[in-house]
Design a protein around this motif. Structure first.
Motif, PDB file in Angstrom:
ATOM      1  N   ARG A 119      -0.290   5.491   1.873  1.00  0.00           N
ATOM      2  CA  ARG A 119       0.724   5.786   2.622  1.00  0.00           C
ATOM      3  C   ARG A 119       1.319   4.681   3.689  1.00  0.00           C
ATOM      4  NH1 ARG A 119       1.473  11.431   2.487  1.00  0.00           N
ATOM      5  NH2 ARG A 119       1.956  11.604   4.618  1.00  0.00           N
ATOM      6  N   PRO A 120       1.682   3.491   3.218  1.00  0.00           N
ATOM      7  CA  PRO A 120       2.128   2.374   4.028  1.00  0.00           C
ATOM      8  C   PRO A 120       3.345   2.625   4.856  1.00  0.00           C
ATOM      9  CG  PRO A 120       2.323   1.566   1.823  1.00  0.00           C
ATOM     10  CD  PRO A 120       1.525   3.066   1.835  1.00  0.00           C
ATOM     11  N   TYR A 121       4.398   3.240   4.166  1.00  0.00           N
ATOM     12  CA  TYR A 121       5.541   3.596   4.699  1.00  0.00           C
ATOM     13  C   TYR A 121       5.327   4.751   5.875  1.00  0.00           C
ATOM     14  CZ  TYR A 121       7.903   0.706   1.355  1.00  0.00           C
ATOM     15  OH  TYR A 121       8.173  -0.330   0.642  1.00  0.00           O
ATOM     16  N   HIS A 122       4.484   5.616   5.841  1.00  0.00           N
ATOM     17  CA  HIS A 122       4.251   6.671   6.671  1.00  0.00           C
ATOM     18  C   HIS A 122       3.441   5.762   7.985  1.00  0.00           C
ATOM     19  CE1 HIS A 122       5.057   9.226   3.241  1.00  0.00           C
ATOM     20  NE2 HIS A 122       5.014  10.265   4.222  1.00  0.00           N
ATOM     21  N   GLN A 123       2.707   5.097   7.661  1.00  0.00           N
ATOM     22  CA  GLN A 123       2.273   4.222   8.641  1.00  0.00           C
ATOM     23  C   GLN A 123       3.267   3.250   9.650  1.00  0.00           C
ATOM     24  OE1 GLN A 123      -1.483   1.758   7.789  1.00  0.00           O
ATOM     25  NE2 GLN A 123      -1.256   2.783   5.706  1.00  0.00           N
ATOM     26  N   ALA A 124       4.107   2.920   8.652  1.00  0.00           N
ATOM     27  CA  ALA A 124       5.142   2.058   9.491  1.00  0.00           C
ATOM     28  C   ALA A 124       6.132   2.911  10.278  1.00  0.00           C
ATOM     29  CB  ALA A 124       6.025   1.326   8.285  1.00  0.00           C
ATOM     30  N   HIS A 125       6.383   4.211   9.562  1.00  0.00           N
ATOM     31  CA  HIS A 125       7.021   5.151  10.637  1.00  0.00           C
ATOM     32  C   HIS A 125       6.594   5.604  11.751  1.00  0.00           C
ATOM     33  CE1 HIS A 125       8.516   9.269  11.793  1.00  0.00           C
ATOM     34  NE2 HIS A 125       9.686   8.586  11.202  1.00  0.00           N
ATOM     35  N   ALA A 126       5.316   5.718  11.855  1.00  0.00           N
ATOM     36  CA  ALA A 126       4.469   6.192  12.798  1.00  0.00           C
ATOM     37  C   ALA A 126       4.416   5.144  13.941  1.00  0.00           C
ATOM     38  CB  ALA A 126       2.903   6.246  12.504  1.00  0.00           C
ATOM     39  N   ARG A 127       4.458   3.740  13.637  1.00  0.00           N
ATOM     40  CA  ARG A 127       4.823   2.714  14.401  1.00  0.00           C
ATOM     41  C   ARG A 127       6.109   2.234  14.894  1.00  0.00           C
ATOM     42  NH1 ARG A 127       0.699  -0.927  14.739  1.00  0.00           N
ATOM     43  NH2 ARG A 127       2.063  -1.974  16.628  1.00  0.00           N
ATOM     44  N   GLY A 128       7.098   2.965  14.440  1.00  0.00           N
ATOM     45  CA  GLY A 128       8.316   2.863  14.608  1.00  0.00           C
ATOM     46  C   GLY A 128       9.095   1.324  14.432  1.00  0.00           C
ATOM     47  N   VAL A 129       8.601   1.220  13.070  1.00  0.00           N
ATOM     48  CA  VAL A 129       9.099  -0.241  12.349  1.00  0.00           C
ATOM     49  C   VAL A 129      10.747  -0.038  12.356  1.00  0.00           C
ATOM     50  CG1 VAL A 129       6.958  -0.573  11.203  1.00  0.00           C
ATOM     51  CG2 VAL A 129       9.160   0.331  10.163  1.00  0.00           C
ATOM     52  N   LYS A 130      11.280  -1.593  12.586  1.00  0.00           N
ATOM     53  CA  LYS A 130      12.647  -1.574  12.679  1.00  0.00           C
ATOM     54  C   LYS A 130      13.205  -2.336  11.335  1.00  0.00           C
ATOM     55  CE  LYS A 130      13.473   0.484  16.449  1.00  0.00           C
ATOM     56  NZ  LYS A 130      12.006   1.369  16.475  1.00  0.00           N
ATOM     57  N   LEU A 131      12.189  -2.827  10.357  1.00  0.00           N
ATOM     58  CA  LEU A 131      12.376  -3.559   9.390  1.00  0.00           C
ATOM     59  C   LEU A 131      11.470  -3.117   8.047  1.00  0.00           C
ATOM     60  CD1 LEU A 131      13.027  -7.335  10.447  1.00  0.00           C
ATOM     61  CD2 LEU A 131      14.905  -5.786   9.421  1.00  0.00           C
ATOM     62  N   ILE A 132      11.998  -2.866   7.012  1.00  0.00           N
ATOM     63  CA  ILE A 132      11.176  -2.478   5.840  1.00  0.00           C
ATOM     64  C   ILE A 132      11.656  -3.669   4.655  1.00  0.00           C
ATOM     65  CG2 ILE A 132      10.659  -0.283   6.358  1.00  0.00           C
ATOM     66  CD1 ILE A 132      12.304   0.584   3.957  1.00  0.00           C
ATOM     67  N   GLY A 133      10.805  -3.867   3.820  1.00  0.00           N
ATOM     68  CA  GLY A 133      11.194  -4.914   2.848  1.00  0.00           C
ATOM     69  C   GLY A 133      10.407  -4.879   1.598  1.00  0.00           C
ATOM     70  N   ALA A 134      10.291  -6.069   0.731  1.00  0.00           N
ATOM     71  CA  ALA A 134       9.510  -6.145  -0.311  1.00  0.00           C
ATOM     72  C   ALA A 134       9.436  -7.707  -0.596  1.00  0.00           C
ATOM     73  CB  ALA A 134       9.975  -5.508  -1.650  1.00  0.00           C
ATOM     74  N   THR A 135       8.042  -8.188  -1.236  1.00  0.00           N
ATOM     75  CA  THR A 135       7.964  -9.591  -1.383  1.00  0.00           C
ATOM     76  C   THR A 135       7.264  -9.571  -2.847  1.00  0.00           C
ATOM     77  OG1 THR A 135       7.352  -9.997   0.839  1.00  0.00           O
ATOM     78  CG2 THR A 135       6.443 -11.446  -0.911  1.00  0.00           C
ATOM     79  N   ALA A 136       8.033 -10.232  -3.784  1.00  0.00           N
ATOM     80  CA  ALA A 136       7.608 -10.781  -4.969  1.00  0.00           C
ATOM     81  C   ALA A 136       6.804 -12.274  -4.967  1.00  0.00           C
ATOM     82  CB  ALA A 136       8.656 -10.806  -6.195  1.00  0.00           C
ATOM     83  N   HIS A 137       5.656 -12.374  -5.568  1.00  0.00           N
ATOM     84  CA  HIS A 137       5.013 -13.501  -5.508  1.00  0.00           C
ATOM     85  C   HIS A 137       4.134 -13.811  -6.536  1.00  0.00           C
ATOM     86  CE1 HIS A 137       1.133 -11.497  -4.645  1.00  0.00           C
ATOM     87  NE2 HIS A 137       1.894 -10.777  -4.196  1.00  0.00           N
ATOM     88  N   TYR A 138       3.843 -14.981  -7.009  1.00  0.00           N
ATOM     89  CA  TYR A 138       2.824 -15.382  -7.896  1.00  0.00           C
ATOM     90  C   TYR A 138       1.515 -14.844  -7.540  1.00  0.00           C
ATOM     91  CZ  TYR A 138       6.256 -18.354 -10.458  1.00  0.00           C
ATOM     92  OH  TYR A 138       7.302 -18.683 -11.076  1.00  0.00           O
TER      93      TYR A 138
END
Length: 285
Positions: A204-223
């Motif tokens: 539940r990373p997005y729930h954790q992020a919500h609890a901390r009041g994040v102002k940016l969310i995103g994604a990363t694709a990598h090798y």
């Protein structure tokens, strides 16, 4: 132009004066019309990269081109390869229960917007089988546990060989590959993860992020490398959020971003637009 084809030439070399001029002069001397080109000198690695798409006649002789360009490559210390612009490398997709990235890749594959041909889907769960059946693509169920992980990875190796897959995509495949397999797939295995890492690991990373009041969310694709989630980055995206976004809304937005970013990375790799440069990448969009 009727009767004409396109090819893509990629080169990578130690940076030096005149490399681009040598490559372009060779193409011009053979009457080959460059329709798109990119180049970059990486001051960090000291490498110089060229990506060029050029048009050829229908009597283009790739072997003759290779012999002639090989002399330029030897003289300028170039690593290089040539391919038809329409070539579609074969890709094996691994997924688990979350299917948003898999579903998006399959849609792009069906509409010929992925740049690659999906030749198989493998999962540690049965949930993704219906996607494979719907698209008439091979599906392999490979269960994974702590005790059976070596055998499961051997099955993956066999599957890669059987499908002739040229690269692998982890479309929210919720298993950590062994260091040995990561090394075997170096430069040809792409992963996607939410960009809340490393701050919000686990469930539940997005729930954790919500609890901390994040102002940016995103994604990363990598090798993929043996260093978990720290391989060379191919594509990223972030969007602003505010206090009105619920945890469920963050999850919805995050999954949309993950699908877009992974597809962008897969297409760039499939079209040969990604060059590895140490721990970084050079991506010619």
């Amino acid at each position: 132009m009727s009767g004409h084809q396109s090819h893509i030439l990629r080169t990578a070399s130690p940076d030096a004066v005149g490399i681009l001029a040598s490559v372009m002069a060779f193409l011009a001397d053979r009457g080959l019309s460059v329709v798109e080109s990119h180049d970059f000198a990486d001051s960090v690695s000291g490498r110089f990269f060229v990506w060029a798409r050029f048009e050829t006649s229908d009597v283009f002789d790739a072997e003759d081109f290779g012999r002639a360009f090989g002399e330029v490559a030897l003289r300028r210390d170039l690593a290089w390869n040539l391919r038809p612009a329409g070539y579609r490398p074969k890709v094996l997709v691994l997924a688990s229960k979350m299917d948003h990235c898999l579903n998006d890749l399959l849609f792009r594959h069906r509409s010929d917007r992925l740049g690659a041909d999906i030749v198989g889907i493998a999962s540690n769960h049965e949930d993704a089988r219906w996607h494979a059946d719907r698209h008439e693509i091979r599906f392999d169920h490979i269960p994974v546990s702590k005790e059976t992980k070596p055998q499961a990875e051997d099955q993956l190796r066999k599957l890669i060989d059987e499908t002739s897959a040229e690269f692998v995509v982890l479309a929210r495949y919720m298993q950590v590959l062994s260091n040995d397999l990561c090394r075997e797939l170096e430069g040809r295995c792409i992963n996607i993860h939410h960009s809340a890492l490393p701050s919000f690991k686990g469930a539940r990373p997005y729930h954790q992020a919500h609890a901390r009041g994040v102002k940016l969310i995103g994604a990363t694709a990598h090798y993929v490398t043996a260093d978990l989630d720290e391989g060379p980055i191919i594509a990223q995206e972030a969007v602003s959020v505010d206090h009105r976004a619920t945890p469920d809304r963050l999850v919805e937005m995050g999954r949309d971003i993950e699908a877009r970013v992974l597809a962008r990375a897969v297409k760039a790799h499939a079209e040969g637009r990604v060059f590895l440069s140490g721990a970084r990448t050079v991506v010619f969009d």
